[in-house]
Design a protein around this motif. Structure first.
Motif, PDB file in Angstrom:
ATOM      1  N   GLY A 151      -1.711  12.485   5.184  1.00  0.00           N
ATOM      2  CA  GLY A 151      -3.086  12.895   5.433  1.00  0.00           C
ATOM      3  C   GLY A 151      -4.143  12.046   4.759  1.00  0.00           C
ATOM      4  O   GLY A 151      -5.341  12.346   4.864  1.00  0.00           O
ATOM      5  N   GLN A 152      -3.714  11.000   4.048  1.00  0.00           N
ATOM      6  CA  GLN A 152      -4.656  10.145   3.335  1.00  0.00           C
ATOM      7  C   GLN A 152      -4.623   8.728   3.908  1.00  0.00           C
ATOM      8  O   GLN A 152      -3.692   8.349   4.623  1.00  0.00           O
ATOM      9  N   GLY A 153      -5.627   7.952   3.574  1.00  0.00           N
ATOM     10  CA  GLY A 153      -5.615   6.549   3.936  1.00  0.00           C
ATOM     11  C   GLY A 153      -4.740   5.761   2.974  1.00  0.00           C
ATOM     12  O   GLY A 153      -4.445   6.214   1.873  1.00  0.00           O
ATOM     13  N   PRO A 154      -4.277   4.597   3.378  1.00  0.00           N
ATOM     14  CA  PRO A 154      -3.461   3.761   2.479  1.00  0.00           C
ATOM     15  C   PRO A 154      -4.216   3.402   1.208  1.00  0.00           C
ATOM     16  O   PRO A 154      -5.423   3.156   1.244  1.00  0.00           O
ATOM     17  N   PRO A 167       5.602  -1.675   9.807  1.00  0.00           N
ATOM     18  CA  PRO A 167       5.759  -0.282  10.238  1.00  0.00           C
ATOM     19  C   PRO A 167       5.893   0.703   9.085  1.00  0.00           C
ATOM     20  O   PRO A 167       5.731   1.910   9.288  1.00  0.00           O
ATOM     21  N   GLN A 202       0.735   5.271   1.182  1.00  0.00           N
ATOM     22  CA  GLN A 202      -0.036   6.215   1.978  1.00  0.00           C
ATOM     23  C   GLN A 202       0.593   7.597   1.898  1.00  0.00           C
ATOM     24  O   GLN A 202       1.668   7.840   2.456  1.00  0.00           O
ATOM     25  N   LEU A 258       4.492   7.037   2.583  1.00  0.00           N
ATOM     26  CA  LEU A 258       4.784   5.904   3.455  1.00  0.00           C
ATOM     27  C   LEU A 258       4.331   4.653   2.717  1.00  0.00           C
ATOM     28  O   LEU A 258       3.164   4.556   2.319  1.00  0.00           O
ATOM     29  N   LEU A 303       3.558   0.776   2.810  1.00  0.00           N
ATOM     30  CA  LEU A 303       3.184  -0.217   3.798  1.00  0.00           C
ATOM     31  C   LEU A 303       3.070  -1.595   3.173  1.00  0.00           C
ATOM     32  O   LEU A 303       2.551  -1.740   2.068  1.00  0.00           O
ATOM     33  N   ARG A 318       9.348   5.051   4.888  1.00  0.00           N
ATOM     34  CA  ARG A 318       9.088   6.439   4.480  1.00  0.00           C
ATOM     35  C   ARG A 318      10.020   6.784   3.329  1.00  0.00           C
ATOM     36  O   ARG A 318      11.226   6.852   3.500  1.00  0.00           O
ATOM     37  N   TYR A 358       0.844  -1.191   0.000  1.00  0.00           N
ATOM     38  CA  TYR A 358       0.000   0.000   0.000  1.00  0.00           C
ATOM     39  C   TYR A 358       0.885   1.248   0.000  1.00  0.00           C
ATOM     40  O   TYR A 358       1.977   1.247   0.558  1.00  0.00           O
TER      41      TYR A 358
END
Lengths: 116, 109
Positions: free
Chosen positions: A40-43, A109, A37, A88, A90, A112, A35
């Motif tokens: 400020g957004q969802g994955p 985790p 991300q 980020l 994931l 980044r 994913y």
């Protein structure tokens, strides 16, 4: 029991470069999903690997590719990096159920990535 | 994929019970409801999953009415460490996870 691990934790690249991110799934899991991300957004789902093959793919360009190894670990590769790829990243692992369904996804985790 | 709607943000105080409601009017027969918690710069953490009625674990409870068009995540006696973003997801076990923007919960002393 180790959970999902990802490496590296942070990475800085410049536009046009290529990057490889790594993920080791939770013990007993055979399916890995990636994913992205943004702040400020969802994955957002990139793709999912099972039995070393890409099984599902989200709305991401071909610059995003992946691989799964026989030990179920996985890599995410991004070519020709753009500033907008800063995010980020994931990894989530899960166990495959009968009929192709997957059990609960557990996330690592994250890595980044900053593109300058 | 069933779309979910949840409040953008909520405020609470330590020791209170917090209920976050998620609407999913188009939920399909095979869909499950799953909640994740996420702290800044960390991966989402699975909280709870349910199909119907009530599910409880050591962290939270999930209430699902008979029509399944909504669900409520209940966090008992929150603490400062419960400050996070909470995501409600709906989908069957074959689907990729689809995250919205979640609910930002702020717990104050």
């Amino acid at each position: 029991d180790a959970g999902v691990t990802q490496s590296p934790t942070h990475l800085i690249k410049t536009r046009g470069q290529q990057v490889t991110l790594r993920c080791s799934p939770k013990s007993g899991h055979d399916t890995v999903s990636w994913y992205q991300q943004a702040l400020g957004q969802g994955p957002q789902f990139i793709f999912q690997y099972y039995e070393e093959e890409e099984r599902q793919r989200g709305n991401f360009p071909d610059r995003f590719s992946g691989h799964q190894f026989p030990n179920y670990s996985s890599e995410l590769n991004v070519n020709a990096l753009l500033l907008g790829d800063s995010a980020l990243y994931l990894c989530a692992s899960s166990a495959r159920l009968s009929g192709g369904a997957t059990d609960t996804q557990y996330f690592g985790p994250g890595t980044r990535l900053t593109v300058l | 994929l069933a779309k979910t709607t949840q409040p953008i943000s909520m405020d609470s105080y330590e020791g209170q019970e917090v209920n976050i409601t998620c609407s999913h009017n188009n939920i399909a027969t095979n869909d499950y409801i799953t909640w994740y918690q996420q702290f800044p710069s960390q991966g989402p953490r699975f909280i709870i999953q349910g199909y119907k009625t009530k599910v409880t674990n050591e962290v939270a409870s999930l209430f699902i009415p008979a029509d399944r068009k909504s669900s409520t995540l209940s966090l008992p006696r929150v603490s400062l460490s419960d400050t996070a973003v909470y995501y409600c997801l709906v989908g069957d076990l074959f689907q990729k996870l689809v995250f919205g923007t979640g609910t930002r919960l702020l717990v104050s002393p």
